[in-house]
Design an enzyme around this catalytic site. Sequence first.
Site, PDB file in Angstrom:
ATOM      1  CB  ALA A 185      -0.737  -0.280   1.679  1.00 20.03           C
ATOM      2  NE  ARG A 198      13.075   7.156   0.324  1.00 23.80           N
ATOM      3  CZ  ARG A 198      13.277   6.361   0.735  1.00 23.80           C
ATOM      4  NH1 ARG A 198      14.973   5.912   0.864  1.00 23.80           N
ATOM      5  NH2 ARG A 198      12.866   5.447   1.666  1.00 23.80           N
ATOM      6  N   GLY A 236       1.251   2.375   8.929  1.00 25.27           N
ATOM      7  CA  GLY A 236       1.756   1.344   9.039  1.00 25.27           C
ATOM      8  C   GLY A 236       1.347  -0.034   8.758  1.00 25.27           C
ATOM      9  N   GLY A 288       5.412  -6.309  -0.921  1.00 26.71           N
ATOM     10  CA  GLY A 288       5.384  -5.714  -2.031  1.00 26.71           C
ATOM     11  C   GLY A 288       6.635  -5.306  -2.683  1.00 26.71           C
ATOM     12  CG  ASN A 293      18.132 -17.754 -53.325  1.00 25.76           C
ATOM     13  OD1 ASN A 293      19.636 -17.899 -53.026  1.00 25.76           O
ATOM     14  ND2 ASN A 293      18.803 -16.935 -54.556  1.00 25.76           N
TER      15      ASN A 293
HETATM   16  C1  UD1 Z   1      10.254  -1.675   7.884  1.00 25.45           C
HETATM   17  C2  UD1 Z   1      10.053  -2.409   8.709  1.00 25.45           C
HETATM   18  C3  UD1 Z   1      11.559  -2.514   9.737  1.00 25.45           C
HETATM   19  C4  UD1 Z   1      12.747  -3.149   8.197  1.00 25.45           C
HETATM   20  C5  UD1 Z   1      12.513  -2.472   7.176  1.00 25.45           C
HETATM   21  C6  UD1 Z   1      12.669  -4.280   5.855  1.00 25.45           C
HETATM   22  C7  UD1 Z   1       7.797  -1.126  10.166  1.00 25.45           C
HETATM   23  C8  UD1 Z   1       7.509  -0.213  10.961  1.00 25.45           C
HETATM   24  N1  UD1 Z   1       9.947  -1.791   9.546  1.00 25.45           N
HETATM   25  O1  UD1 Z   1      10.590  -1.178   7.346  1.00 25.45           O
HETATM   26  O2  UD1 Z   1      12.116  -2.663  10.589  1.00 25.45           O
HETATM   27  O3  UD1 Z   1      13.615  -3.135   8.533  1.00 25.45           O
HETATM   28  O4  UD1 Z   1      10.976  -2.776   6.646  1.00 25.45           O
HETATM   29  O5  UD1 Z   1      12.657  -3.602   4.422  1.00 25.45           O
HETATM   30  O6  UD1 Z   1       7.281  -2.250   9.824  1.00 25.45           O
HETATM   31  N2  UD1 Z   1       3.892  -0.695   3.897  1.00 25.45           N
HETATM   32  C9  UD1 Z   1       1.758  -0.459   3.104  1.00 25.45           C
HETATM   33  N3  UD1 Z   1       1.148   0.547   4.070  1.00 25.45           N
HETATM   34  C10 UD1 Z   1       1.416   1.163   5.410  1.00 25.45           C
HETATM   35  C11 UD1 Z   1       2.950   1.117   6.013  1.00 25.45           C
HETATM   36  C12 UD1 Z   1       3.912   0.523   4.404  1.00 25.45           C
HETATM   37  O7  UD1 Z   1       1.717  -1.432   2.944  1.00 25.45           O
HETATM   38  O8  UD1 Z   1       0.997   1.702   6.124  1.00 25.45           O
HETATM   39  C13 UD1 Z   1       4.274  -1.270   3.114  1.00 25.45           C
HETATM   40  C14 UD1 Z   1       5.156  -0.451   2.215  1.00 25.45           C
HETATM   41  O9  UD1 Z   1       4.370  -0.573   0.773  1.00 25.45           O
HETATM   42  C15 UD1 Z   1       6.199  -1.919   2.135  1.00 25.45           C
HETATM   43  C16 UD1 Z   1       6.391  -2.180   3.355  1.00 25.45           C
HETATM   44  O10 UD1 Z   1       4.964  -2.017   3.842  1.00 25.45           O
HETATM   45  O11 UD1 Z   1       5.659  -2.714   0.917  1.00 25.45           O
HETATM   46  C17 UD1 Z   1       7.330  -1.803   4.371  1.00 25.45           C
HETATM   47  O12 UD1 Z   1       7.272  -0.706   4.769  1.00 25.45           O
HETATM   48  P1  UD1 Z   1       8.174   0.898   4.292  1.00 25.45           P
HETATM   49  O13 UD1 Z   1       7.475   2.182   4.599  1.00 25.45           O
HETATM   50  O14 UD1 Z   1       8.971   0.978   2.852  1.00 25.45           O
HETATM   51  O15 UD1 Z   1       9.137  -0.022   5.648  1.00 25.45           O
HETATM   52  P2  UD1 Z   1      10.432   0.650   6.286  1.00 25.45           P
HETATM   53  O16 UD1 Z   1      10.377   1.568   6.455  1.00 25.45           O
HETATM   54  O17 UD1 Z   1      11.028   0.115   5.213  1.00 25.45           O
END
Ligand code: UD1
Length: 452
Positions: free
Chosen positions: A8, A13, A78, A101, A373
């Site tokens: 989601a 970035r 989150g 994902g 040919n």
């Molecule tokens: C998360 C982990 C972190 C881990 C890292 C690995 C948490 C709080 N942190 O951090 O410990 O080291 O992944 O890559 O879980 N997403 C949603 N909905 C949301 C937020 C995120 O679907 O509300 C999905 C994002 O699309 C993504 C994944 O969850 O695919 C991870 O989210 P992201 O915000 O990238 O988490 P990180 O800060 O990287």
Amino acid sequence: MNIVILAAGMGKRMRSQLPKVLQPLAKKPMLHHVLDKARKVEGADRMIVVVGHGAEAVKASLVGQDDVVFALQAQQLGTGHAVMQALDHCDDNEPTLVLLGDVPLIETETLDRLVKVAGDEMGLLTVKLPNPKGYGRIVRVDGEVRAIVEEKDATEQERLIDEVNTGIMVLPTRKLKDWLGSLKNNNAQGEYYLTDVIAMAVADGISVHTAQAQCAAEVEGVNSKVQLAALERAHQLQQAQRLLEQGVTVIDPARLDVRGELVCGQDVQIDVGCIFEGKVVLHEGVKVGAYCVLKDVEIGEGCEILPFCHFDGAVVGQKGRLGPYSRLRPGTTLADETHIGNFVEIKKSVVGHGSKVNHLSYIGDTDMGARVNIGAGTITCNYDGVNKFRTTIGDDAFIGSDTQLIAPVTVGKGATLGAGTTLTKDAPEDELTLSRARQLTISGWKRPVKNK
Ligand code: UD1
Ligand code: CA
């Protein structure tokens, strides 16, 4: 098993209109890589994709994949909040595996290992990174996992920990529902962290078992085009490595791109800069020259493809000699021992055994027999601006250079067409047919001279 895939997030970035999880790696959306690997996990049945940002596009990309259901996370509050949205689809009696994902290179084998170590408790996939910056850190006491702290919430001391959370975990579903219900967002990012359930599990006396990824690239998350490009290279290098191990001669593993499935027989050689897309089969002894793009093709034993060829949707028999600069388009079948040369385009045609089209020709909608040919510059005129028509060329025909065959038209077996012919009617077997103004010489003719 319930498999929840978080997809989601916005991926700010990436600086792109395309949702992050649809950004392609080896020409396939990252989310689709994850799903393909998840499907093969032992006990996988339902896959729940949590969508939010770009939900419509993400759903549209998965039309027809009936083992996928969607849960909407309207606001991205989150990772814990994201999993919460999927709970209605989760069967309490089976464990829940959480995948991300944007972690596209995860391997089925690793996930199977993780599920196994978890048993009916918790399983956490971790990795040690020389530079753990940005990741959640694994806090252990006496070797036992106690909690995960996010980088932004970590103390100086905790930031030194090099074992990090990959984000991939397996949890007992009934417990997960309880834990998520009591998540709080009083942290540095004001989010509901999935990672907080680790400490809750420990408090409930449930052990957190860990498994390690095979390499860092396998669990690296992609947040930017820079990271995407790095994982693309890692993925391509892995594929080249696999081919080398199978005995394929890949001249330079750093200059090979496989964007689909490449199946090779024994003693196949691939020169630099080639791109393989869709499903490509190279039978025994095939040599592919530099800078070829081959998509959905099957190339027979012993064929030699010279540099700069572009083939799409074609089947080539044995011992062909193709290129340089040949183009085969969908619906083309070449029998054994054909020669297709430079600047030749062939579309929706059959070329019979031993036939040659060596230079500068367009062959479209044509059925060509054996040992034909085709002279340089031959064109099958298959299109009248509205409809397409077929050309038939019998065995042993000889088509002189610079000939146009106005379809529908048939050239009989053994017929010869004189160079420069515009063929509008069928050419009979074994005869010479030509359409050409007679050559004449005007003797005594003088060039004009400039007026004074
Ligand atoms: C998360 C982990 C972190 C881990 C890292 C690995 C948490 C709080 N942190 O951090 O410990 O080291 O992944 O890559 O879980 N997403 C949603 N909905 C949301 C937020 C995120 O679907 O509300 C999905 C994002 O699309 C993504 C994944 O969850 O695919 C991870 O989210 P992201 O915000 O990238 O988490 P990180 O800060 O990287
Ligand atoms: Ca991430």
